[in-house]
Design a protein around this motif. Structure first.
Motif, mmCIF file in Angstrom:
data_model
loop_
_atom_site.group_PDB
_atom_site.id
_atom_site.type_symbol
_atom_site.label_atom_id
_atom_site.label_comp_id
_atom_site.label_asym_id
_atom_site.label_seq_id
_atom_site.Cartn_x
_atom_site.Cartn_y
_atom_site.Cartn_z
ATOM 1 N N GLU A 1 46.496 41.275 33.704
ATOM 2 C CA GLU A 1 45.914 40.476 32.625
ATOM 3 C C GLU A 1 44.479 40.081 32.948
ATOM 4 O OE1 GLU A 1 48.515 37.168 32.046
ATOM 5 O OE2 GLU A 1 50.159 38.417 31.298
ATOM 6 N N LEU A 2 44.233 39.686 34.191
ATOM 7 C CA LEU A 2 42.868 39.333 34.583
ATOM 8 C C LEU A 2 41.953 40.541 34.525
ATOM 9 C CD1 LEU A 2 43.569 36.927 37.575
ATOM 10 C CD2 LEU A 2 42.598 36.323 35.366
ATOM 11 N N ASP A 3 42.456 41.681 34.955
ATOM 12 C CA ASP A 3 41.655 42.897 34.917
ATOM 13 C C ASP A 3 41.305 43.269 33.482
ATOM 14 O OD1 ASP A 3 40.367 45.081 36.158
ATOM 15 O OD2 ASP A 3 42.095 46.377 35.754
ATOM 16 N N SER B 1 40.977 41.235 31.006
ATOM 17 C CA SER B 1 40.041 40.264 30.447
ATOM 18 C C SER B 1 38.654 40.367 31.063
ATOM 19 C CB SER B 1 40.588 38.842 30.623
ATOM 20 O OG SER B 1 40.597 38.475 31.983
ATOM 21 N N GLY B 2 38.483 41.232 32.059
ATOM 22 C CA GLY B 2 37.161 41.461 32.628
ATOM 23 C C GLY B 2 36.847 40.620 33.844
ATOM 24 N N VAL B 3 37.782 39.870 34.350
ATOM 25 C CA VAL B 3 37.546 39.073 35.550
ATOM 26 C C VAL B 3 37.484 40.009 36.743
ATOM 27 C CG1 VAL B 3 38.469 37.267 37.040
ATOM 28 C CG2 VAL B 3 38.716 37.085 34.573
ATOM 29 N N THR B 4 36.451 39.830 37.576
ATOM 30 C CA THR B 4 36.327 40.671 38.769
ATOM 31 C C THR B 4 36.647 39.863 40.012
ATOM 32 O OG1 THR B 4 33.993 40.159 38.958
ATOM 33 C CG2 THR B 4 34.568 42.140 37.728
ATOM 34 N N ARG B 5 36.972 40.566 41.068
ATOM 35 C CA ARG B 5 37.314 39.907 42.333
ATOM 36 C C ARG B 5 36.050 39.590 43.119
ATOM 37 N NH1 ARG B 5 41.757 43.737 44.918
ATOM 38 N NH2 ARG B 5 40.845 42.755 46.719
ATOM 39 N N ARG B 6 36.017 38.415 43.714
ATOM 40 C CA ARG B 6 34.872 38.049 44.534
ATOM 41 C C ARG B 6 34.767 38.931 45.761
ATOM 42 N NH1 ARG B 6 34.889 31.865 45.728
ATOM 43 N NH2 ARG B 6 37.046 32.347 46.225
ATOM 44 N N ARG C 1 49.938 39.269 36.394
ATOM 45 C CA ARG C 1 48.770 38.376 36.296
ATOM 46 C C ARG C 1 47.483 39.124 36.621
ATOM 47 N NH1 ARG C 1 50.637 32.829 39.352
ATOM 48 N NH2 ARG C 1 52.323 32.302 37.926
#
Length: 59
Positions: free
Chosen positions: A41-43, A45-50, A38
């Motif tokens: 996949e997030l990485d 798609s370009g999602v970054t960690r807060r 997971r």
């Protein structure tokens, strides 16, 4: 080594505990693989960690 009249209870208890521990280890391994997939996949798609932001950016 003699376990006395409670030998079957003792052996059964140890076997049950070993089975539970083995199931928990398997569950953790499967969940770890799922979570890392997971995160990949997030990485992708370009999602970054807060938590990657600094404290000054939050204000």
């Amino acid at each position: 080594m003699s376990l006395g009249p409670y030998a079957s209870f003792i052996v059964t208890s140890y076997l049950a505990a070993a089975i539970v521990v083995a199931i928990l280890i398997g569950w953790i391994m499967i969940d770890y693989r799922s979570q890392t997939e997971r995160l990949r996949e997030l990485d992708k798609s370009g999602v970054t960690r807060r938590s990657g932001r600094s404290a000054t950016e939050l204000r």
